[in-house]
Design a protein around this motif. Structure first.
Motif, PDB file in Angstrom:
ATOM      1  N   LEU B  26     -28.151 -48.280   2.057  1.00 17.93           N
ATOM      2  CA  LEU B  26     -29.393 -47.504   2.180  1.00 17.93           C
ATOM      3  C   LEU B  26     -29.222 -46.222   2.975  1.00 17.93           C
ATOM      4  O   LEU B  26     -30.162 -45.502   3.221  1.00 17.93           O
ATOM      5  N   LEU B  28     -29.151 -44.860   5.789  1.00 20.83           N
ATOM      6  CA  LEU B  28     -30.020 -44.296   6.819  1.00 20.83           C
ATOM      7  C   LEU B  28     -29.412 -44.611   8.165  1.00 20.83           C
ATOM      8  O   LEU B  28     -29.123 -45.749   8.458  1.00 20.83           O
ATOM      9  N   ASP B  29     -29.210 -43.605   8.927  1.00 19.63           N
ATOM     10  CA  ASP B  29     -28.512 -43.797  10.184  1.00 19.63           C
ATOM     11  C   ASP B  29     -29.426 -44.405  11.223  1.00 19.63           C
ATOM     12  O   ASP B  29     -30.626 -44.200  11.211  1.00 19.63           O
ATOM     13  N   ASN B  31     -29.585 -43.847  14.441  1.00 12.10           N
ATOM     14  CA  ASN B  31     -30.201 -42.886  15.355  1.00 12.10           C
ATOM     15  C   ASN B  31     -31.422 -42.242  14.720  1.00 12.10           C
ATOM     16  O   ASN B  31     -32.429 -42.002  15.368  1.00 12.10           O
ATOM     17  N   PHE B  32     -31.247 -41.988  13.448  1.00 17.75           N
ATOM     18  CA  PHE B  32     -32.332 -41.364  12.719  1.00 17.75           C
ATOM     19  C   PHE B  32     -33.526 -42.312  12.665  1.00 17.75           C
ATOM     20  O   PHE B  32     -34.672 -41.907  12.785  1.00 17.75           O
ATOM     21  N   ILE B  35     -36.162 -42.752  15.730  1.00 14.19           N
ATOM     22  CA  ILE B  35     -37.345 -41.887  15.891  1.00 14.19           C
ATOM     23  C   ILE B  35     -38.534 -42.574  15.254  1.00 14.19           C
ATOM     24  O   ILE B  35     -39.604 -42.691  15.842  1.00 14.19           O
ATOM     25  N   HIS B  36     -38.298 -42.992  14.015  1.00 11.46           N
ATOM     26  CA  HIS B  36     -39.393 -43.645  13.300  1.00 11.46           C
ATOM     27  C   HIS B  36     -39.760 -44.959  13.940  1.00 11.46           C
ATOM     28  O   HIS B  36     -40.933 -45.317  14.001  1.00 11.46           O
ATOM     29  N   ARG B  39     -41.914 -44.597  16.898  1.00 10.89           N
ATOM     30  CA  ARG B  39     -43.253 -44.167  16.498  1.00 10.89           C
ATOM     31  C   ARG B  39     -44.040 -45.334  15.913  1.00 10.89           C
ATOM     32  O   ARG B  39     -45.201 -45.542  16.230  1.00 10.89           O
ATOM     33  N   VAL B  40     -43.383 -46.051  15.035  1.00  8.94           N
ATOM     34  CA  VAL B  40     -44.069 -47.152  14.372  1.00  8.94           C
ATOM     35  C   VAL B  40     -44.453 -48.235  15.365  1.00  8.94           C
ATOM     36  O   VAL B  40     -45.541 -48.815  15.293  1.00  8.94           O
ATOM     37  N   TYR B 125     -36.905 -51.356   9.841  1.00  9.22           N
ATOM     38  CA  TYR B 125     -36.068 -50.430  10.591  1.00  9.22           C
ATOM     39  C   TYR B 125     -35.109 -51.171  11.501  1.00  9.22           C
ATOM     40  O   TYR B 125     -33.932 -50.857  11.592  1.00  9.22           O
ATOM     41  N   GLN B 128     -32.286 -52.808   9.505  1.00  2.00           N
ATOM     42  CA  GLN B 128     -31.282 -51.859   9.039  1.00  2.00           C
ATOM     43  C   GLN B 128     -30.376 -51.436  10.175  1.00  2.00           C
ATOM     44  O   GLN B 128     -29.165 -51.351  10.042  1.00  2.00           O
ATOM     45  N   LEU B 130     -29.752 -52.991  13.062  1.00  5.29           N
ATOM     46  CA  LEU B 130     -28.879 -54.044  13.564  1.00  5.29           C
ATOM     47  C   LEU B 130     -27.788 -54.375  12.570  1.00  5.29           C
ATOM     48  O   LEU B 130     -26.648 -54.637  12.942  1.00  5.29           O
TER      49      LEU B 130
END
Lengths: 774, 208
Positions: B26, B28-29, B31-32, B35-36, B39-40, B125, B128, B130
């Motif tokens: 997938l 998606l890093d 660290n990236f 952020i989400h 927020r979530v 999130y 992913q 972990l």
């Protein structure tokens, strides 16, 4: 009736022999007395229950005169009988009881030939001692030993002596007896069997008249007994009478089935049964495991206990044969959840032409106790390969209901799945391999390559399709539903703006989806046929988020411009919250010029200073997200221009300056005037000095003072002679004046008044003069 | 369109490989995602407060101390991932709780949906992230084919068990009270508290 060295009876037997030896060699002064006393005690107690006494009569021939045998026999017989009645109350003793006949055969009528060797034991004596031991040990034998293995026998006997004595009736006599024994026999009381030996000790010490010979003998007896008793501490190696506890005891827990497995310690022993107990923290006692009592199999299922899988539990198991029991083997306390192994999940497959639909049921049953809290926490990993030649295996993480794409039609694929719990570090067992054939290729392929984009107001889904003139429809699903096993085919919902679209794209407003993760799929149809559903594309509103351009407010304040950056507003006049930390890029330029300056900053309130007055400046800005690896920027906002005010500040300064000047000017003028007067007064005075001073100063002094040159004083001098000869007479007329007369030479000399010098030439003349003058 | 089927077949397997792997990872890093994720999670926390108008006072009687294990919140975590995993576990359990039997609660349907979506997102999130970190670790270690043994690295930590017991108590409490509205309110407050403490600990750790 052979006993091993480590048998407790052996020790007692040795003791008996020693005492017999000692007695034989000592004066038996008190023999009769003690013997009588003992016998009376015994008689009193005969009616009562049996107890752990060692009647001194048990030392055959030690004290009993030959006349006593029949009575002794009776006594002994009764004692033995009472002892023999006991087994119904007690659990089976570890050792078998000696034959009843043994007792009667125990007592040789007379002393053995002197001196009997200490160590060889006549079997009769041993038997007699043995049964007493057996009685004593019977009661606590079963309960005294908690841990497996050979119990240390002195300990058992010690407890036996205290516990059994306490339990039986008439404990007081025993206590009395014991205390007396303790008082009398300190050396022998040191031994663990002091309680039992007390009567004997009493005898010995009672009999002893304190001779050094006696003490020596006692010491010798003690050391011998200690030495003899040493091997007793070793674990008993019975000849078929001791059972060993089970070995290789292991706990196996897979999903909900909890099984305890063990193996027999001794395969040659038949008809062995096993029992299992358990214990949980709140209750201190061991509880019998139902269904696992006296079982012949070497395993036990304790799933039915309804234990709390997160609490500790302890188990213990032992072997039994007949009346014998092995010591308990205790399993270390464990938590079932921690030991549990994830079992294989159930997999159902459904084939399409280029995909396989998976339906995975979580491990365990639906109302599993072990995984009750984990039903949707499992993550599944799948290994799939083609059944044919190459068979390359691929591993993938899948949802419980998922599809495996990009397969080829009409091929056999085999796969296996296992579940994992990440946090608990549990990896499950693989399911059995299941194979499936993909179907024939469908006429209409599904849409491919779904992309989702977004702009300020809408989301746009785009896809590719081979054929023309098709209508499409799209559906969406809540992302979190994928985590639940079971069917959610009915949970897909239609995207209203994408029904029956003719183009390979579809636009719908952002407001359709609130924040979250969703899945989207597209299907094509051309009236008669419909294709299969496309790949389910995951769609995250967070990542697709659009930053709206900000609103700018300009205000010119006194020659500078203040910029206010405001939050953007959605079309419904509702302000959007932008929880990300935004950086603003502000472009700033003079309206006339082309050069733009860019500033990046995070504040929403910003001032441009030092601007030219009365010029128009323009500003536009956009919001950026400058986080690691994620650059998103909004569009530029509208350009806002504003004219700077004409330097209000300078005008005021000027006015102020003028005022000040006006105030200061008279003062300045006044000061200047004073100064001028001063100067005039000093350098250019207008008034005259007084007349007297004027006179005085005008001729002489002033002149003299101001213009004097030190001219030589002109003397009124009369020239006396014109020639060189001097006549003395002519000179006397001028006495009033003290003018010196000079020689001719002197008149030519100015300032030379010395007479002597001048008188060299005209000495006479001077004398004359001088005379004339006087 | 005129490509031969053989060629397709030859190219298919590598394509499959790539495709499946891409789908799996997938791309998606972590660290990236952080952020989400932050927020979530804060959003969910707010939701947990907002979904109920106010805590009904009559429910105070039934309040129960669930004893959140404090050692999880300690700042002296030797491994930074420990608290992340604890947070993942808490998220999973909260997700499970809020997905079942919520019909008896007096909350609005839309709030329930939102919290379910929010928690699902949070879970996604965390998973992913972990998984990615684990993949990095496992590149060095051998993957076990049969999951019959626990390798030395895979020793479950006792603190996770304590957290489990905590959630088990919450579960049992809900069952005992038959999922009444009061029980739901108490549980909601408790889970909110748990999340808040965990998030605070994570934030403090991140600053170190």
């Amino acid at each position: 009736m052979a006993y091993s060295v480590s048998h407790p009876a052996y020790f007692h037997n040795v003791h008996n022999l020693l005492l017999r030896y000692l007695n034989h060699h000592l004066d038996g002064g008190l023999k009769l007395f003690t013997h009588k006393g003992r016998r009376s005690q015994l008689r009193g107690r005969r009616s009562g229950a049996h107890r752990a006494r060692r009647p001194p009569d048990s030392l055959p021939g030690a004290r009993a005169p030959p006349a006593q045998p029949p009575r002794k026999q009776a006594l002994d017989a009764s004692w033995f009988d009472s002892g023999h009645r006991r087994p119904s109350r007690q659990r089976s003793a570890r050792r078998t009881r000696p034959a009843p006949g043994g007792a009667s055969s125990f007592q040789p009528p007379s002393l053995p030939p002197p001196p009997p060797p200490l160590f060889p034991k006549p079997p009769g004596a041993a038997a007699r001692a043995g049964e007493g031991d057996a009685e004593l040990e019977a009661a606590p034998g079963a309960t005294g030993n908690r841990k497996g293995g050979g119990p240390p026998e002195p300990r058992g006997l010690r407890t036996t002596s205290w516990q059994s004595l306490a339990r039986r009736r008439g404990t007081e006599e025993a206590a009395r007896r014991r205390s007396a024994a303790h008082a009398a026999g300190p050396t022998l009381a040191r031994l663990p069997l002091s309680a039992r030996r007390s009567p004997v000790a009493e005898d010995v010490t009672g009999r002893a008249s304190g001779g050094p010979q006696m003490m020596l003998a006692v010491l010798g007896a003690t050391t011998l007994m200690l030495v003899a008793g040493a091997p007793w501490v070793l674990p008993a190696a019975a000849e078929g009478t001791n059972l060993k506890s089970p070995q290789n005891v292991e706990v196996y827990i897979v999903d909900d089935s909890c099984i305890l497995k063990w193996s027999e310690s001794d395969e040659f022993v038949s008809n062995v049964t096993f029992s299992v107990d358990y214990q949980i923290p709140e209750i201190d006692d061991w509880i019998k495991l139902p269904g696992c009592q006296y079982v012949t199999s070497t395993q036990c299922d304790f799933s039915s206990l309804q234990l709390n899988v997160y609490d500790e539990v302890k188990l213990r198991v032992r072997a039994e044969k007949g009346n014998d029991t092995s010591p308990w083997y205790e399993v270390d306390s464990f938590i079932p959840f921690q030991k549990a192994q994830i079992g294989p999940p159930e997999v159902h497959l459904e084939a399409e032409d280029r995909a396989v639909i998976l339906n995975i049921s979580p491990p365990g049953t639906q109302d599993s106790v072990m995984w009750a809290m984990d039903s949707s926490s499992f993550t599944y990993s799948l290994v799939i390969w083609k059944n044919s030649s190459s068979g390359e295996k691929r591993t993938e993480t899948v949802y419980p209901r998922d599809k495996i794409y990009k397969l080829s039609p009409e091929t056999t694929y085999c796969l296996k799945v296992r579940a994992r719990l990440h946090v608990q570090r549990k990896v499950g067992l693989y399911s059995p391999v299941s194979c499936i054939n993909t179907t024939v290729e469908n006429k209409l392929p599904p849409p491919e390559n779904i992309q989702i984009d977004s702009n300020n107001w809408n989301y746009i889904i785009k896809w590719d399709y081979k054929y023309e003139n098709m209508t499409f429809q799209a559906q969406w699903l809540y992302g979190y539903l994928k985590k639940f096993p079971g069917k959610h085919e009915d949970k897909w919902k239609q995207l209203p703006d994408c029904e029956n679209v003719k183009t390979t794209q579809c636009v719908f407003p952002r407001s359709t989806f609130s924040r979250g993760i969703y899945f989207v799929r597209v299907q094509a149809s051309n009236g008669n046929n419909t294709s299969l559903w496309s790949e389910e594309k995951r769609f995250d509103t967070e990542i697709q988020t659009i930053i709206l351009p900000p609103l700018i407010n300009l205000k010119s304040v006194n020659g500078s411009l203040r910029v206010y950056i405001g939050a953007p507003k959605e079309s419904e006049n509702k302000s959007v919250d932008q929880p990300y930390r935004l950086t603003y890029e502000i472009n700033f330029w003079e309206n006339t010029s082309d050069t733009k300056s860019k500033i990046l900053q995070k504040k929403t309130d910003f001032t441009f200073l030092n601007l030219k007055p009365l010029t128009v400046y323009c500003v536009k800005a956009r919001a950026l997200i400058l986080e690691e690896k994620w650059n998103k920027s909004s569009d530029f906002s509208d350009t806002v221009c504003e004219k700077t005010k004409p330097g209000n500040t300078s005008r005021t300064l000027l006015i102020a300056g003028i005022c000040i000047a006006l105030l200061i000017l008279p003062a300045v003028v006044y000061v200047v005037r004073v100064l001028w007067r001063c100067i005039n007064y000093v350098f250019f005075p207008s008034s005259k000095p007084p007349s007297a001073v004027d006179e005085y100063f005008s001729e002489h002094l002033l002149k003299n003072l101001l213009l004097s040159t030190s001219a030589e004083q002109i003397e009124r001098c009369f020239v006396i002679e014109n020639t060189n000869t001097v006549s003395a007479a002519e000179e006397t007329n001028h006495a009033g004046e003290d003018y010196k007369k000079y020689g001719s030479q002197t008149s030519q000399d100015s300032g030379n008044y010395s007479n002597e010098d001048e008188n060299s030439g005209s000495g006479l003349s001077e004398e004359v003069l001088l005379q004339g003058a006087v | 369109m005129s490509v031969k089927p053989d060629v397709i077949r030859k190219c298919l397997w590598p394509a499959c490989l790539v495709g499946l792997f891409i789908k799996g990872i997938l791309s998606l890093d972590c660290n990236f995602l952080n952020i989400h994720l932050s927020r979530v999670t804060w959003q969910n926390l707010r939701l947990l407060s907002v979904m109920s108008n106010s805590f009904p006072i009559e429910c105070l009687r039934e309040n129960k101390a669930f004893e959140l294990p404090e050692e999880i919140l300690s700042h002296t975590q030797p491994v930074k991932n420990d608290i992340k995993e604890a947070f993942y576990e808490a998220s999973v359990q909260a997700f499970n709780i809020f997905s079942q039997y919520t019909f008896r609660s007096a909350w609005e349907e839309k709030h329930l949906k939102q919290i379910q979506i929010g928690l699902g997102q949070q879970l996604q999130y965390l998973e992913q992230c972990l998984e990615e970190e684990e993949k990095e670790n496992e590149d060095m270690k051998e993957m076990e084919e049969e999951g019959t043994k626990h390798s030395a690295m895979m020793v479950p930590r006792l603190s996770h068990l304590e957290l489990r017991r905590y959630f088990n108590r919450i579960d049992n409490f809900l069952k005992e009270k038959k999922y009444s509205h009061c029980a739901w309110e108490i549980v909601r407050v408790e889970i909110r508290r748990c999340f808040y403490l965990l998030l605070k600990s994570m934030a403090l750790l991140r600053r170190k």
